[in-house]
Design a protein around this motif. Sequence first.
Motif, PDB file in Angstrom:
ATOM      1  N   UNK A  43      30.183  39.452  58.079  1.00  8.98           N
ATOM      2  CA  UNK A  43      29.668  40.182  56.926  1.00  8.98           C
ATOM      3  C   UNK A  43      30.714  40.361  55.826  1.00  8.98           C
ATOM      4  N   UNK A  44      31.951  39.933  56.071  1.00  8.76           N
ATOM      5  CA  UNK A  44      33.006  40.077  55.074  1.00  8.76           C
ATOM      6  C   UNK A  44      33.235  38.770  54.331  1.00  8.76           C
ATOM      7  N   UNK A  45      33.606  38.897  53.076  1.00 12.07           N
ATOM      8  CA  UNK A  45      33.939  37.744  52.257  1.00 12.07           C
ATOM      9  C   UNK A  45      35.058  38.159  51.310  1.00 12.07           C
ATOM     10  N   UNK A  46      35.964  37.237  51.024  1.00 15.29           N
ATOM     11  CA  UNK A  46      37.046  37.507  50.073  1.00 15.29           C
ATOM     12  C   UNK A  46      36.712  36.806  48.763  1.00 15.29           C
ATOM     13  N   UNK A  47      36.626  37.571  47.706  1.00 13.63           N
ATOM     14  CA  UNK A  47      36.325  37.041  46.379  1.00 13.63           C
ATOM     15  C   UNK A  47      37.374  37.533  45.398  1.00 13.63           C
ATOM     16  N   UNK A  48      37.545  36.800  44.305  1.00 14.33           N
ATOM     17  CA  UNK A  48      38.392  37.332  43.242  1.00 14.33           C
ATOM     18  C   UNK A  48      37.676  38.556  42.670  1.00 14.33           C
ATOM     19  N   UNK A  49      38.413  39.384  41.961  1.00 10.52           N
ATOM     20  CA  UNK A  49      37.833  40.628  41.464  1.00 10.52           C
ATOM     21  C   UNK A  49      36.662  40.369  40.521  1.00 10.52           C
ATOM     22  N   UNK A  50      36.745  39.313  39.714  1.00 11.91           N
ATOM     23  CA  UNK A  50      35.661  38.995  38.788  1.00 11.91           C
ATOM     24  C   UNK A  50      34.376  38.634  39.545  1.00 11.91           C
ATOM     25  N   UNK A  51      34.506  37.764  40.549  1.00 20.44           N
ATOM     26  CA  UNK A  51      33.330  37.376  41.327  1.00 20.44           C
ATOM     27  C   UNK A  51      32.784  38.551  42.132  1.00 20.44           C
ATOM     28  N   UNK A  52      33.662  39.424  42.605  1.00 18.09           N
ATOM     29  CA  UNK A  52      33.243  40.623  43.328  1.00 18.09           C
ATOM     30  C   UNK A  52      32.371  41.496  42.423  1.00 18.09           C
ATOM     31  N   UNK A  53      32.810  41.699  41.195  1.00 17.48           N
ATOM     32  CA  UNK A  53      32.026  42.513  40.254  1.00 17.48           C
ATOM     33  C   UNK A  53      30.689  41.850  39.929  1.00 17.48           C
ATOM     34  N   UNK A  54      30.693  40.538  39.813  1.00 19.32           N
ATOM     35  CA  UNK A  54      29.431  39.813  39.564  1.00 19.32           C
ATOM     36  C   UNK A  54      28.471  40.002  40.730  1.00 19.32           C
ATOM     37  N   UNK A  55      28.989  39.918  41.938  1.00 17.71           N
ATOM     38  CA  UNK A  55      28.148  40.075  43.124  1.00 17.71           C
ATOM     39  C   UNK A  55      27.538  41.477  43.173  1.00 17.71           C
ATOM     40  N   UNK A  56      28.316  42.472  42.791  1.00 17.74           N
ATOM     41  CA  UNK A  56      27.861  43.862  42.859  1.00 17.74           C
ATOM     42  C   UNK A  56      27.127  44.330  41.609  1.00 17.74           C
ATOM     43  N   UNK A  57      27.020  43.507  40.585  1.00 19.83           N
ATOM     44  CA  UNK A  57      26.411  43.926  39.319  1.00 19.83           C
ATOM     45  C   UNK A  57      25.018  44.550  39.474  1.00 19.83           C
ATOM     46  N   UNK A  58      24.091  43.948  40.244  1.00 21.33           N
ATOM     47  CA  UNK A  58      22.767  44.581  40.377  1.00 21.33           C
ATOM     48  C   UNK A  58      22.841  45.997  40.955  1.00 21.33           C
ATOM     49  N   UNK A  59      23.709  46.192  41.935  1.00 20.92           N
ATOM     50  CA  UNK A  59      23.853  47.522  42.537  1.00 20.92           C
ATOM     51  C   UNK A  59      24.477  48.502  41.554  1.00 20.92           C
ATOM     52  N   UNK A  60      25.459  48.058  40.778  1.00 19.52           N
ATOM     53  CA  UNK A  60      26.078  48.935  39.777  1.00 19.52           C
ATOM     54  C   UNK A  60      25.065  49.335  38.713  1.00 19.52           C
ATOM     55  N   UNK A  61      24.229  48.403  38.293  1.00 21.44           N
ATOM     56  CA  UNK A  61      23.189  48.728  37.301  1.00 21.44           C
ATOM     57  C   UNK A  61      22.189  49.737  37.857  1.00 21.44           C
ATOM     58  N   UNK A  62      21.800  49.524  39.124  1.00 24.33           N
ATOM     59  CA  UNK A  62      20.849  50.444  39.756  1.00 24.33           C
ATOM     60  C   UNK A  62      21.431  51.847  39.819  1.00 24.33           C
ATOM     61  N   UNK A  63      22.682  51.962  40.213  1.00 26.12           N
ATOM     62  CA  UNK A  63      23.318  53.285  40.310  1.00 26.12           C
ATOM     63  C   UNK A  63      23.476  53.936  38.937  1.00 26.12           C
ATOM     64  N   UNK A  64      23.841  53.117  37.950  1.00 29.94           N
ATOM     65  CA  UNK A  64      24.019  53.668  36.601  1.00 29.94           C
ATOM     66  C   UNK A  64      22.670  54.196  36.064  1.00 29.94           C
ATOM     67  N   UNK A  65      21.603  53.416  36.264  1.00 24.00           N
ATOM     68  CA  UNK A  65      20.278  53.848  35.802  1.00 24.00           C
ATOM     69  C   UNK A  65      19.886  55.143  36.503  1.00 24.00           C
ATOM     70  N   UNK A  66      20.135  55.214  37.812  1.00 24.34           N
ATOM     71  CA  UNK A  66      19.778  56.407  38.587  1.00 24.34           C
ATOM     72  C   UNK A  66      20.585  57.629  38.122  1.00 24.34           C
ATOM     73  N   UNK A  67      21.842  57.418  37.773  1.00 23.72           N
ATOM     74  CA  UNK A  67      22.667  58.509  37.285  1.00 23.72           C
ATOM     75  C   UNK A  67      22.175  59.023  35.928  1.00 23.72           C
ATOM     76  N   UNK A  68      21.797  58.097  35.070  1.00 21.24           N
ATOM     77  CA  UNK A  68      21.354  58.480  33.726  1.00 21.24           C
ATOM     78  C   UNK A  68      19.990  59.155  33.728  1.00 21.24           C
ATOM     79  N   UNK A  69      19.097  58.699  34.602  1.00 22.01           N
ATOM     80  CA  UNK A  69      17.737  59.231  34.570  1.00 22.01           C
ATOM     81  C   UNK A  69      17.401  59.983  35.828  1.00 22.01           C
TER      82      UNK A  69
END
Length: 69
Positions: A43-69
């Motif tokens: 279940x683990x993978x090593x990615x550069x920081x940029x690719x890591x952020x890309x992978x997590x982007x949908x989750x970050x957007x979901x959390x940000x939307x939930x925080x705002x609304x």
Amino acid sequence: MGGDGEILPVQPAAEDLGTIAATRVALATMHRDRDTRSNADANFIALCQRCHMRHDRPEHRRRRWRTLF
């Protein structure tokens, strides 16, 4: 990879590269399924920081939307 982190469709010739700059890349280990309770080696993978952020982007957007609304 291109300047924007995308994989190039065709590898450029050596004479087309010009000066090559070395960059230091930090790898970040992450959970593939974003579940921090699942600690199996597969279940683990090593990615550069940029690719890591890309992978997590949908989750970050979901959390940000939930925080705002």
